[in-house]
Design a protein around this motif. Structure first.
Motif, PDB file in Angstrom:
ATOM      1  N   UNK A  98       0.824  -1.206   0.000  1.00  0.00           N
ATOM      2  CA  UNK A  98       0.000   0.000   0.000  1.00  0.00           C
ATOM      3  C   UNK A  98       0.861   1.259   0.000  1.00  0.00           C
ATOM      4  N   UNK A  99       1.960   1.238   0.760  1.00  0.00           N
ATOM      5  CA  UNK A  99       2.848   2.391   0.809  1.00  0.00           C
ATOM      6  C   UNK A  99       3.511   2.632  -0.547  1.00  0.00           C
ATOM      7  N   UNK A 100       3.992   1.570  -1.177  1.00  0.00           N
ATOM      8  CA  UNK A 100       4.645   1.710  -2.478  1.00  0.00           C
ATOM      9  C   UNK A 100       3.682   2.248  -3.527  1.00  0.00           C
ATOM     10  N   UNK A 101       2.482   1.678  -3.573  1.00  0.00           N
ATOM     11  CA  UNK A 101       1.523   2.106  -4.577  1.00  0.00           C
ATOM     12  C   UNK A 101       1.048   3.534  -4.329  1.00  0.00           C
ATOM     13  N   UNK A 102       0.967   3.936  -3.058  1.00  0.00           N
ATOM     14  CA  UNK A 102       0.597   5.319  -2.750  1.00  0.00           C
ATOM     15  C   UNK A 102       1.655   6.292  -3.254  1.00  0.00           C
ATOM     16  N   UNK A 103       2.926   5.922  -3.122  1.00  0.00           N
ATOM     17  CA  UNK A 103       4.005   6.761  -3.639  1.00  0.00           C
ATOM     18  C   UNK A 103       3.911   6.871  -5.153  1.00  0.00           C
ATOM     19  N   UNK A 104       3.643   5.752  -5.813  1.00  0.00           N
ATOM     20  CA  UNK A 104       3.534   5.768  -7.277  1.00  0.00           C
ATOM     21  C   UNK A 104       2.396   6.681  -7.716  1.00  0.00           C
ATOM     22  N   UNK A 105       1.228   6.497  -7.116  1.00  0.00           N
ATOM     23  CA  UNK A 105       0.080   7.311  -7.491  1.00  0.00           C
ATOM     24  C   UNK A 105       0.325   8.784  -7.184  1.00  0.00           C
ATOM     25  N   UNK A 106       0.910   9.059  -6.028  1.00  0.00           N
ATOM     26  CA  UNK A 106       1.193  10.442  -5.673  1.00  0.00           C
ATOM     27  C   UNK A 106       2.184  11.094  -6.609  1.00  0.00           C
ATOM     28  N   UNK A 107       3.199  10.339  -7.039  1.00  0.00           N
ATOM     29  CA  UNK A 107       4.201  10.879  -7.963  1.00  0.00           C
ATOM     30  C   UNK A 107       3.570  11.174  -9.312  1.00  0.00           C
ATOM     31  N   UNK A 108       2.703  10.290  -9.786  1.00  0.00           N
ATOM     32  CA  UNK A 108       2.000  10.525 -11.050  1.00  0.00           C
ATOM     33  C   UNK A 108       1.175  11.801 -10.963  1.00  0.00           C
ATOM     34  N   UNK A 109       0.414  11.944  -9.900  1.00  0.00           N
ATOM     35  CA  UNK A 109      -0.454  13.115  -9.756  1.00  0.00           C
ATOM     36  C   UNK A 109       0.346  14.403  -9.603  1.00  0.00           C
ATOM     37  N   UNK A 110       1.509  14.304  -8.971  1.00  0.00           N
ATOM     38  CA  UNK A 110       2.303  15.501  -8.700  1.00  0.00           C
ATOM     39  C   UNK A 110       3.180  15.912  -9.877  1.00  0.00           C
ATOM     40  N   UNK A 111       3.714  14.949 -10.606  1.00  0.00           N
ATOM     41  CA  UNK A 111       4.726  15.255 -11.631  1.00  0.00           C
ATOM     42  C   UNK A 111       4.297  14.955 -13.055  1.00  0.00           C
ATOM     43  N   UNK A 112       3.205  14.206 -13.233  1.00  0.00           N
ATOM     44  CA  UNK A 112       2.813  13.821 -14.581  1.00  0.00           C
ATOM     45  C   UNK A 112       3.552  12.606 -15.106  1.00  0.00           C
ATOM     46  N   UNK A 113       4.203  11.856 -14.217  1.00  0.00           N
ATOM     47  CA  UNK A 113       4.871  10.615 -14.592  1.00  0.00           C
ATOM     48  C   UNK A 113       3.870   9.666 -15.257  1.00  0.00           C
ATOM     49  N   UNK A 114       4.359   8.890 -16.212  1.00  0.00           N
ATOM     50  CA  UNK A 114       3.551   7.871 -16.879  1.00  0.00           C
ATOM     51  C   UNK A 114       4.043   6.501 -16.431  1.00  0.00           C
ATOM     52  N   UNK A 115       3.119   5.604 -16.053  1.00  0.00           N
ATOM     53  CA  UNK A 115       3.500   4.323 -15.466  1.00  0.00           C
ATOM     54  C   UNK A 115       2.793   3.175 -16.183  1.00  0.00           C
ATOM     55  N   UNK A 116       3.578   2.152 -16.545  1.00  0.00           N
ATOM     56  CA  UNK A 116       3.036   0.885 -17.012  1.00  0.00           C
ATOM     57  C   UNK A 116       3.383  -0.146 -15.952  1.00  0.00           C
ATOM     58  N   UNK A 117       2.364  -0.638 -15.260  1.00  0.00           N
ATOM     59  CA  UNK A 117       2.516  -1.462 -14.060  1.00  0.00           C
ATOM     60  C   UNK A 117       2.050  -2.880 -14.329  1.00  0.00           C
ATOM     61  N   UNK A 118       2.976  -3.834 -14.378  1.00  0.00           N
ATOM     62  CA  UNK A 118       2.629  -5.248 -14.499  1.00  0.00           C
ATOM     63  C   UNK A 118       2.503  -5.824 -13.096  1.00  0.00           C
ATOM     64  N   UNK A 119       1.355  -6.437 -12.821  1.00  0.00           N
ATOM     65  CA  UNK A 119       1.092  -6.813 -11.430  1.00  0.00           C
ATOM     66  C   UNK A 119       0.142  -7.995 -11.354  1.00  0.00           C
ATOM     67  N   UNK A 120       0.467  -8.954 -10.454  1.00  0.00           N
ATOM     68  CA  UNK A 120      -0.414 -10.081 -10.176  1.00  0.00           C
ATOM     69  C   UNK A 120      -1.486  -9.717  -9.150  1.00  0.00           C
ATOM     70  N   UNK A 121      -1.168  -8.746  -8.283  1.00  0.00           N
ATOM     71  CA  UNK A 121      -2.124  -8.323  -7.261  1.00  0.00           C
ATOM     72  C   UNK A 121      -3.130  -7.374  -7.926  1.00  0.00           C
ATOM     73  N   UNK A 122      -4.179  -7.981  -8.488  1.00  0.00           N
ATOM     74  CA  UNK A 122      -5.110  -7.226  -9.326  1.00  0.00           C
ATOM     75  C   UNK A 122      -5.803  -6.114  -8.551  1.00  0.00           C
ATOM     76  N   UNK A 123      -6.279  -6.422  -7.359  1.00  0.00           N
ATOM     77  CA  UNK A 123      -7.016  -5.435  -6.579  1.00  0.00           C
ATOM     78  C   UNK A 123      -6.157  -4.220  -6.272  1.00  0.00           C
ATOM     79  N   UNK A 124      -4.924  -4.453  -5.845  1.00  0.00           N
ATOM     80  CA  UNK A 124      -4.027  -3.338  -5.535  1.00  0.00           C
ATOM     81  C   UNK A 124      -3.701  -2.531  -6.780  1.00  0.00           C
TER      82      UNK A 124
END
Length: 239
Positions: free
Chosen positions: A175-201
């Motif tokens: 949860x902490x890692x994903x919050x940082x990712x989302x916050x960085x995207x919202x703050x800086x306009x970063x673009x993310x392609x996230x491959x993940x098995x944890x579908x809900x997260x």
């Protein structure tokens, strides 16, 4: 919304076995796209091909309209692509501080600029600030994943490719890692392609979800729609 990363008719394989067949995908600037699917669906292969670690058999990969064909891995990094591979890859012999300084060199040549960039990572990842003098091999699994992510972010990439960041980690750390990712995207306009098995997260922080099946896109929808549709969940995501 403008696509920063565009994949057209991509075909990738190992030996005589195809893994990805004629895949099309557009990742809009300033968004998180969750790349979902079972093991063997082609998620990691796709990320490794975009970053230049695998040469495709056909198709094109465009970064802001520029074709990346023939562009070396290190030059793709200079163009703004960064990948955090599965497995919490850090330089085990270097300290946290040294790992971050190494990442900052990609973008910041002056020592003072690197200091500011690294200190920003310590603000985002407080556990790393307390372990800045510890070697990579002395960190917990969660701390190593934080360091791998921070080392990529400190280079201020335009596109971040993340491969299974939650693997083997406690829900609180995920949860902490994903919050940082989302916050960085919202703050800086970063673009993310996230491959993940944890579908809900993954869908909780993504703008869109793209489901791969045997190297093809089998579903592409807004994250909230994908998470809420029982037919899509049961057919492709197993929950």
């Amino acid at each position: 919304m403008t696509a920063l990363l565009t994949i057209e008719s991509l075909a990738v394989g190992y030996g005589g076995a195809p893994v990805i067949a004629s895949l099309d995908l557009a990742v809009e600037e300033g968004t998180v796209v969750a790349l979902l699917g079972a093991n063997g669906a082609g998620k990691t292969t796709l990320l490794r091909t975009v970053s230049g670690l695998i040469t495709p058999r056909g198709g094109r990969i465009l970064l802001d309209g520029d074709d990346l064909a023939g562009v070396a891995v290190e030059d793709r990094a200079r163009c703004g692509l960064a990948q955090v591979p599965e497995g919490r890859s850090v330089v085990a012999e270097l300290t946290v501080e040294e790992n971050l300084q190494l990442g900052a060199l990609w973008r910041h040549r002056r020592r003072a600029e690197r200091r500011v960039a690294v200190d920003e990572m310590y603000e985002l990842f407080e556990p790393l600030a307390r372990r800045r003098s510890s070697a990579g091999h002395q960190l917990s699994g969660g701390e190593r994943q934080m360091l791998a992510l921070a080392r990529a972010l400190v280079a201020e990439p335009r596109v971040l490719l993340l491969d299974e960041p939650s693997l083997g980690l406690a829900p609180r750390v995920v949860a902490q890692l994903l919050a940082v990712i989302r916050g960085t995207v919202d703050r800086t306009g970063l673009t993310v392609l996230l491959a993940e098995q944890n579908v809900t997260s993954a869908l909780s922080v993504a703008d869109r979800g793209v489901v791969l099946g045997l190297g093809e896109v089998v579903a592409d929808a807004p994250a909230a729609e994908l998470a809420a549709d029982p037919a899509l969940r049961h057919a492709y995501l197993g929950f």
